[in-house]
Design an enzyme around this catalytic site. Structure first.
Site, PDB file in Angstrom:
ATOM      1  CG  ASP A  21       7.137   6.541   6.355  1.00  0.00           C
ATOM      2  OD1 ASP A  21       7.898   7.424   5.929  1.00  0.00           O
ATOM      3  OD2 ASP A  21       6.592   6.614   7.476  1.00  0.00           O
ATOM      4  CG  ASP A  61      -0.230  -0.318   2.523  1.00  0.00           C
ATOM      5  OD1 ASP A  61       0.994  -0.557   2.509  1.00  0.00           O
ATOM      6  OD2 ASP A  61      -0.898  -0.322   3.579  1.00  0.00           O
TER       7      ASP A  61
HETATM    8  P1  IMP Z   1       7.848   1.632   6.189  1.00  0.00           P
HETATM    9  O1  IMP Z   1       8.309   0.290   6.683  1.00  0.00           O
HETATM   10  O2  IMP Z   1       8.370   2.755   7.056  1.00  0.00           O
HETATM   11  O3  IMP Z   1       8.138   1.879   4.734  1.00  0.00           O
HETATM   12  O4  IMP Z   1       6.309   1.704   6.429  1.00  0.00           O
HETATM   13  C1  IMP Z   1       5.462   0.992   5.649  1.00  0.00           C
HETATM   14  C2  IMP Z   1       4.216   0.576   6.403  1.00  0.00           C
HETATM   15  O5  IMP Z   1       3.812   1.532   7.399  1.00  0.00           O
HETATM   16  C3  IMP Z   1       3.094   0.516   5.430  1.00  0.00           C
HETATM   17  O6  IMP Z   1       2.994  -0.782   4.885  1.00  0.00           O
HETATM   18  C4  IMP Z   1       1.891   0.922   6.262  1.00  0.00           C
HETATM   19  O7  IMP Z   1       1.335  -0.208   6.863  1.00  0.00           O
HETATM   20  C5  IMP Z   1       2.442   1.835   7.311  1.00  0.00           C
HETATM   21  N1  IMP Z   1       2.323   3.266   6.958  1.00  0.00           N
HETATM   22  C6  IMP Z   1       3.321   4.140   6.701  1.00  0.00           C
HETATM   23  N2  IMP Z   1       2.854   5.370   6.446  1.00  0.00           N
HETATM   24  C7  IMP Z   1       1.512   5.285   6.533  1.00  0.00           C
HETATM   25  C8  IMP Z   1       0.444   6.257   6.349  1.00  0.00           C
HETATM   26  O8  IMP Z   1       0.623   7.455   6.062  1.00  0.00           O
HETATM   27  N3  IMP Z   1      -0.817   5.784   6.540  1.00  0.00           N
HETATM   28  C9  IMP Z   1      -1.091   4.503   6.856  1.00  0.00           C
HETATM   29  N4  IMP Z   1      -0.136   3.565   7.014  1.00  0.00           N
HETATM   30  C10 IMP Z   1       1.162   3.955   6.863  1.00  0.00           C
HETATM   31 MG    MG Z   2       1.535  -2.043   4.587  1.00  0.00          MG
END
Ligand code: IMP
Ligand code: MG
Length: 177
Positions: free
Chosen positions: A105, A102
């Site tokens: 980040d 989805d």
């Molecule tokens: P990462 O591991 O920091 O890249 O974060 C990825 C995961 O964090 C995604 O798969 C989402 O589940 C959650 N996430 C990060 N940012 C958001 C946001 O703005 N809204 C909702 N979920 C988020």
């Molecule tokens: Mg996710």
């Protein structure tokens, strides 16, 4: 926390998902073994449902669940480690795998998943991400198909939640005070 404003309208999402599917159909044209789509729960369930219905290449749908954020007091902060809560059911050995995410980040979740899938003797591992935040990724991962780039704000809707709220909104919105 309330909805501040709409960032990506329903129609924009639909158009982009169609384009991404068309690109995947071209890139995987002629594959003999079905492509294994692996949706990362829960966030990707709506994206997956829409994307797979525009695919004309042979494919199977699978899901896995991971956790990387605590939904307690600081639901918008990464906890720093990725945990597989539920693994896929399909065998991935010698298969083409497309990880359906989805949102990206820090890149931590996807970085972990790519490495994890490569260790399963897959034939290929690619990634499709609906939205990517314009942030400095702590884990620079390669995205093969990207829907949209958005500012570094917390977004909800179209599968994305804030502490399980707003997940089923048909558009993507920015959350605010
Ligand atoms: P990462 O591991 O920091 O890249 O974060 C990825 C995961 O964090 C995604 O798969 C989402 O589940 C959650 N996430 C990060 N940012 C958001 C946001 O703005 N809204 C909702 N979920 C988020
Ligand atoms: Mg996710």
């Amino acid at each position: 926390m309330k909805i501040k404003k709409t960032l990506i309208e329903t129609q924009q999402i639909e158009n982009r998902v169609k384009e991404l599917a068309a690109q995947i159909n071209r890139d995987y044209a002629g594959i003999t073994e079905p492509l294994v789509l692996v949706g990362v729960l829960k966030g990707s369930f709506i994206f997956m449902a829409d994307l797979c219905r525009y695919l004309t290449i042979p494919h199977v749908v699978d899901f896995m669940a991971v956790s990387s954020y605590s939904h307690s007091s600081n639901a918008t902060k990464a906890s720093g480690n990725v945990r597989i809560i539920m693994d896929c059911r399909e065998n991935q050995q010698d298969r083409d795998v497309l990880i359906v995410e989805d949102i990206l980040d820090s890149g931590h979740t996807l970085d972990y998943l790519i490495k994890n899938f490569k260790s399963r003797y897959t034939k290929s591992v690619r990634t499709i991400v609906l939205v990517k935040k314009k942030t400095r990724m702590s884990y620079p991962v390669e995205i093969d198909y990207l829907g949209f780039e958005i500012p570094d704000v917390w977004v909800v809707g179209y599968g994305l939640d804030y502490a399980e709220k707003y997940r089923t909104l048909p558009y993507i919105a920015e959350l605010g005070e």
